[in-house]
Design an enzyme around this catalytic site. Structure first.
Site, PDB file in Angstrom:
ATOM      1  N   ARG A 270      26.578  37.118  46.224  1.00  0.00           N
ATOM      2  CA  ARG A 270      25.634  37.684  47.212  1.00  0.00           C
ATOM      3  C   ARG A 270      25.229  36.620  48.233  1.00  0.00           C
ATOM      4  O   ARG A 270      25.082  36.900  49.419  1.00  0.00           O
ATOM      5  CB  ARG A 270      24.400  38.250  46.510  1.00  0.00           C
ATOM      6  CG  ARG A 270      24.649  39.654  45.933  1.00  0.00           C
ATOM      7  CD  ARG A 270      23.389  40.247  45.353  1.00  0.00           C
ATOM      8  NE  ARG A 270      22.347  40.435  46.345  1.00  0.00           N
ATOM      9  CZ  ARG A 270      21.048  40.591  46.055  1.00  0.00           C
ATOM     10  NH1 ARG A 270      20.649  40.600  44.805  1.00  0.00           N
ATOM     11  NH2 ARG A 270      20.161  40.759  47.009  1.00  0.00           N
TER      12      ARG A 270
ATOM     13  N   ASN B  19      13.415  41.019  51.464  1.00  0.00           N
ATOM     14  CA  ASN B  19      14.812  40.590  51.516  1.00  0.00           C
ATOM     15  C   ASN B  19      14.946  39.110  51.163  1.00  0.00           C
ATOM     16  O   ASN B  19      14.063  38.312  51.459  1.00  0.00           O
ATOM     17  CB  ASN B  19      15.398  40.857  52.905  1.00  0.00           C
ATOM     18  CG  ASN B  19      15.372  42.338  53.231  1.00  0.00           C
ATOM     19  OD1 ASN B  19      15.218  43.158  52.329  1.00  0.00           O
ATOM     20  ND2 ASN B  19      15.490  42.687  54.501  1.00  0.00           N
TER      21      ASN B  19
ATOM     22  N   HIS C 108      10.171  38.427  47.567  1.00  0.00           N
ATOM     23  CA  HIS C 108      11.088  38.445  46.431  1.00  0.00           C
ATOM     24  C   HIS C 108      11.952  37.182  46.350  1.00  0.00           C
ATOM     25  O   HIS C 108      13.018  37.205  45.749  1.00  0.00           O
ATOM     26  CB  HIS C 108      11.964  39.709  46.480  1.00  0.00           C
ATOM     27  CG  HIS C 108      11.177  40.964  46.240  1.00  0.00           C
ATOM     28  ND1 HIS C 108      11.679  42.231  46.417  1.00  0.00           N
ATOM     29  CD2 HIS C 108       9.901  41.142  45.816  1.00  0.00           C
ATOM     30  CE1 HIS C 108      10.755  43.131  46.119  1.00  0.00           C
ATOM     31  NE2 HIS C 108       9.659  42.492  45.768  1.00  0.00           N
TER      32      HIS C 108
ATOM     33  N   GLY D 149      12.793  49.847  56.946  1.00  0.00           N
ATOM     34  CA  GLY D 149      13.939  49.779  56.042  1.00  0.00           C
ATOM     35  C   GLY D 149      13.611  49.510  54.591  1.00  0.00           C
ATOM     36  O   GLY D 149      14.357  48.824  53.908  1.00  0.00           O
TER      37      GLY D 149
ATOM     38  N   SER E 172      12.447  51.548  50.851  1.00  0.00           N
ATOM     39  CA  SER E 172      12.262  52.864  50.218  1.00  0.00           C
ATOM     40  C   SER E 172      10.833  53.041  49.715  1.00  0.00           C
ATOM     41  O   SER E 172      10.465  54.119  49.272  1.00  0.00           O
ATOM     42  CB  SER E 172      13.259  53.027  49.057  1.00  0.00           C
ATOM     43  OG  SER E 172      13.105  51.946  48.154  1.00  0.00           O
TER      44      SER E 172
ATOM     45  N   PRO F  98      15.634  55.798  58.705  1.00  0.00           N
ATOM     46  CA  PRO F  98      16.316  57.076  58.980  1.00  0.00           C
ATOM     47  C   PRO F  98      16.008  58.146  57.935  1.00  0.00           C
ATOM     48  O   PRO F  98      16.201  59.337  58.192  1.00  0.00           O
ATOM     49  CB  PRO F  98      17.806  56.709  58.976  1.00  0.00           C
ATOM     50  CG  PRO F  98      17.912  55.347  58.400  1.00  0.00           C
ATOM     51  CD  PRO F  98      16.572  54.695  58.457  1.00  0.00           C
TER      52      PRO F  98
END
Ligand code: OAD
Length: 258
Positions: free
Chosen positions: A71, A103, A120, A196, A198, A223
């Site tokens: 990652r 992020n 995080h 962005g 949830s 979106p």
């Protein structure tokens, strides 16, 4: 100008202090996968309990370490998009604009954002599992696999404990001071942009509620609908790379596409 952008400008014209809370959707258009999108999200392909908990690391350190190395390498291979740059530019439009992000990819910093609170942790801050001693990122390059294969973590030079990524795993505390600072910021903010995410992972998901309770306007850019959408002052259904440059230009601080 879209009607959502017009409404966002109306809400932000009177704002002095602004917080931008971002999640994985912020980096999606840079090519970094989200977690919960049905087909492309990381948690649709991998089990977080096998990769993102201290127990998973204890069971299989090489698997977890290798996955995070891959990652890290992928995040380094991509760059910030126009939305990241627009958010950095937007700092000029307000008395204060601080980014609070879930992020771990470092893209806000690379886009030029001033203060970034990484709730995080960061993919670029390795440390040892037992003592928390920092591990020189310069040694990581030689270890990082191209694909996500298993990699035995090196030992800490100070105490011998195995090295782990400096991210927050499920069941762990957030970095000391980060939550308190984020809490304080949203309580003091006139407006909070929620981009962005949830809005299901706590404590980050609580921050817009804290802001609303303190009287701030909350503008969600996503979106999709989220649990926050019905409570938001404005739900702007667009992607970060579309909405943020439009907003920044409408507020008088356009960014070039370069
Ligand atoms: P999620 O994957 O849960 O949510 C991503 C959100 O971004 C969704 O609501 C999408 O609709 C939205 N989205 C997708 N593409 C977008 C785009 N181009 N522009 C704007 N929005 C877009 O990610 P997070 O909410 O960040 O934690 O997840 C929170 C935490 O859960 C992560 O930090 C991670 C994960 O488990 C840890 O690993 C501890």
């Amino acid at each position: 100008m879209t009607s959502e952008c017009e409404r966002a400008v109306e809400l932000l014209r009177v704002a002095g202090r602004v917080t931008a809370l971002t999640g994985a959707g912020m980096s999606q258009e840079s090519g970094v996968p989200t977690f919960r999108d049905a087909l492309t999200g990381l948690w649709s392909q991998y089990d977080p309990m096998e990769l993102a908990t201290p127990e998973a690391y204890r069971r299989n350190p090489a698997r977890v370490f290798g996955w995070y190395l891959s990652r890290w390498r992928k995040a380094r291979a991509v760059g910030p998009h126009g939305g990241h740059r627009a958010l950095a530019e937007l700092e000029r439009a307000f008395e204060e604009l601080i980014v609070v992000t879930q992020n771990v990819d470092g893209l806000h910093r690379r886009a030029g954002s001033g203060e970034v609170i990484e709730l995080h942790g960061s993919l670029e801050a390795f440390r040892c599992f037992d003592g928390g001693h920092p591990y020189d990122i310069g040694h990581i390059e030689a270890l990082a696999p191209a694909a996500d294969s298993e990699v035995e973590p090196p030992a800490c030079e100070t105490c011998g404990s195995p090295i782990r990524p400096g991210v927050v795993w499920f069941g762990e505390m957030l970095p000391p001071g980060a939550v308190e600072r984020a809490w304080h910021l949203v309580q003091q903010s006139d407006a909070v942009l929620v981009i962005g995410t949830s809005s299901v992972v706590y404590p980050a998901a609580e921050l817009p509620n804290v802001a609303l309770a303190a009287g701030a306007k909350v503008i969600e850019i996503n979106p999709q609908e989220t649990p926050l959408t019905p409570r938001a002052s404005l739900a702007w259904h667009a992607t970060a790379a579309v909405a943020l440059p439009e907003l920044t230009a409408a507020l008088g601080f356009p960014v070039s596409d370069a």
